[in-house]
Design an enzyme around this catalytic site. Structure first.
Site, mmCIF file in Angstrom:
data_model
loop_
_atom_site.group_PDB
_atom_site.id
_atom_site.type_symbol
_atom_site.label_atom_id
_atom_site.label_comp_id
_atom_site.label_asym_id
_atom_site.label_seq_id
_atom_site.Cartn_x
_atom_site.Cartn_y
_atom_site.Cartn_z
ATOM 1 N N ALA A 180 0.848 -1.200 0.000
ATOM 2 C CA ALA A 180 0.000 0.000 0.000
ATOM 3 C C ALA A 180 0.881 1.247 0.000
ATOM 4 O O ALA A 180 1.794 1.375 0.806
ATOM 5 C CB ALA A 180 -0.924 -0.004 1.206
ATOM 6 N N SER A 181 0.609 2.148 -0.918
ATOM 7 C CA SER A 181 1.399 3.371 -1.013
ATOM 8 C C SER A 181 0.606 4.599 -0.557
ATOM 9 O O SER A 181 1.155 5.674 -0.412
ATOM 10 C CB SER A 181 1.899 3.568 -2.447
ATOM 11 O OG SER A 181 0.809 3.566 -3.339
ATOM 12 N N HIS A 222 -8.596 2.101 0.649
ATOM 13 C CA HIS A 222 -9.091 2.167 -0.728
ATOM 14 C C HIS A 222 -8.836 0.840 -1.426
ATOM 15 O O HIS A 222 -8.014 0.046 -0.993
ATOM 16 C CB HIS A 222 -8.405 3.301 -1.507
ATOM 17 C CG HIS A 222 -6.953 3.047 -1.764
ATOM 18 N ND1 HIS A 222 -6.001 3.081 -0.763
ATOM 19 C CD2 HIS A 222 -6.291 2.725 -2.896
ATOM 20 C CE1 HIS A 222 -4.811 2.809 -1.277
ATOM 21 N NE2 HIS A 222 -4.957 2.576 -2.581
ATOM 22 N N GLN A 232 -8.598 -0.750 -5.656
ATOM 23 C CA GLN A 232 -8.261 -0.251 -6.984
ATOM 24 C C GLN A 232 -8.861 -1.150 -8.059
ATOM 25 O O GLN A 232 -9.163 -2.311 -7.807
ATOM 26 C CB GLN A 232 -6.740 -0.193 -7.146
ATOM 27 C CG GLN A 232 -6.084 0.747 -6.144
ATOM 28 C CD GLN A 232 -4.577 0.716 -6.232
ATOM 29 O OE1 GLN A 232 -3.994 1.057 -7.253
ATOM 30 N NE2 GLN A 232 -3.932 0.300 -5.150
ATOM 31 N N CYS A 271 -17.990 -27.503 -13.302
ATOM 32 C CA CYS A 271 -17.156 -26.364 -12.923
ATOM 33 C C CYS A 271 -16.171 -26.811 -11.848
ATOM 34 O O CYS A 271 -16.564 -27.398 -10.825
ATOM 35 C CB CYS A 271 -18.044 -25.232 -12.402
ATOM 36 S SG CYS A 271 -17.157 -23.911 -11.532
ATOM 37 N N HIS A 307 -23.173 -21.323 -8.565
ATOM 38 C CA HIS A 307 -22.288 -21.064 -9.703
ATOM 39 C C HIS A 307 -22.615 -19.680 -10.261
ATOM 40 O O HIS A 307 -23.711 -19.438 -10.757
ATOM 41 C CB HIS A 307 -22.500 -22.132 -10.781
ATOM 42 C CG HIS A 307 -21.611 -21.936 -11.967
ATOM 43 N ND1 HIS A 307 -20.300 -22.338 -11.963
ATOM 44 C CD2 HIS A 307 -21.838 -21.350 -13.165
ATOM 45 C CE1 HIS A 307 -19.756 -22.027 -13.125
ATOM 46 N NE2 HIS A 307 -20.671 -21.423 -13.863
ATOM 47 N N HIS A 350 -16.053 -19.499 -12.287
ATOM 48 C CA HIS A 350 -16.810 -19.176 -11.072
ATOM 49 C C HIS A 350 -16.038 -18.050 -10.384
ATOM 50 O O HIS A 350 -14.900 -18.264 -9.966
ATOM 51 C CB HIS A 350 -16.807 -20.445 -10.215
ATOM 52 C CG HIS A 350 -17.754 -20.460 -9.073
ATOM 53 N ND1 HIS A 350 -18.643 -21.499 -8.887
ATOM 54 C CD2 HIS A 350 -17.932 -19.633 -8.025
ATOM 55 C CE1 HIS A 350 -19.329 -21.295 -7.774
ATOM 56 N NE2 HIS A 350 -18.911 -20.163 -7.235
#
Length: 196
Positions: A26-27, A32, A34, A62, A106, A159
């Site tokens: 984290a900068s 937050h 992104q 699946c 699913h 999925h």
């Protein structure tokens, strides 16, 4: 935002992710997440798509639904479950306390989640992250959502799911050079530590 990006024919994928803490990269200090959209499908997602397609061709099922059924039947790696979601530490986890959140039904795309589903996901995610942040060994984490690509996809094979990689140990030469991960914490122990 993902729905809007899906409509842009120049884009192939939207990756939602969060870096938390300095160890997680984290900068920016405020909380937050992104979203980065690319004209291609990222390598890790492409690899996942290929694996689930291969499994589906062999089993007509699946792969993620299959894994989820096994995790629910075993229960040893489960952290918690709700009507719609399951949180568990996957078998052969790459990282200590690695956790996946997955819809029990699913579902192809994260962005198709209903408001009720989003509320339930937020609640289970908050609980899991709270447990992780209470652990003295977690120095940060990364989380990301793998959802189906905007263009090419196998609706019967993929999925969506959310993966959390806590920063407990360092990824070093063997992991970067070989692409394999050393995890000193069995997922059953990790799930017991995180169980809510």
């Amino acid at each position: 935002r993902l729905r809007e990006m899906h409509a842009d024919s120049r884009l192939g994928y939207g990756l939602v992710f969060k870096n938390h803490g300095a160890a997680g990269g984290a900068s920016i200090e405020h909380v937050h997440s992104q979203l980065i959209a690319t004209p291609w499908v990222p390598t890790a997602v492409q690899r996942e798509l290929e694996q689930v397609a291969r499994f589906h061709e062999q089993s007509q099922r699946c792969l993620f639904c299959h894994l989820l059924d096994e995790e629910l039947a075993s229960g040893s790696r489960l952290i918690t479950r709700t009507d719609r979601f399951v949180a568990y530490c996957p078998y052969a986890s790459r990282f200590p306390l690695e956790t996946w959140l997955m819809p029990r039904r699913h579902e192809l795309r994260f962005e198709d989640l209903s408001d009720e589903g989003a509320d339930e996901l937020a609640s289970i995610l908050h609980g899991v992250l709270d447990r992780m942040e209470q652990s003295p060994c977690v120095r940060g984490y990364n989380l990301w959502i793998h959802t189906a690509p905007f263009r090419e996809h196998r609706p019967d094979a993929f999925h969506w799911h959310l993966e959390i990689a806590p920063r407990v140990t360092n990824v070093a030469g063997f992991e970067w050079g070989g692409g394999d991960f050393i995890n000193p914490v069995p997922p059953e122990d990790a799930a017991a530590d995180l169980r809510m």
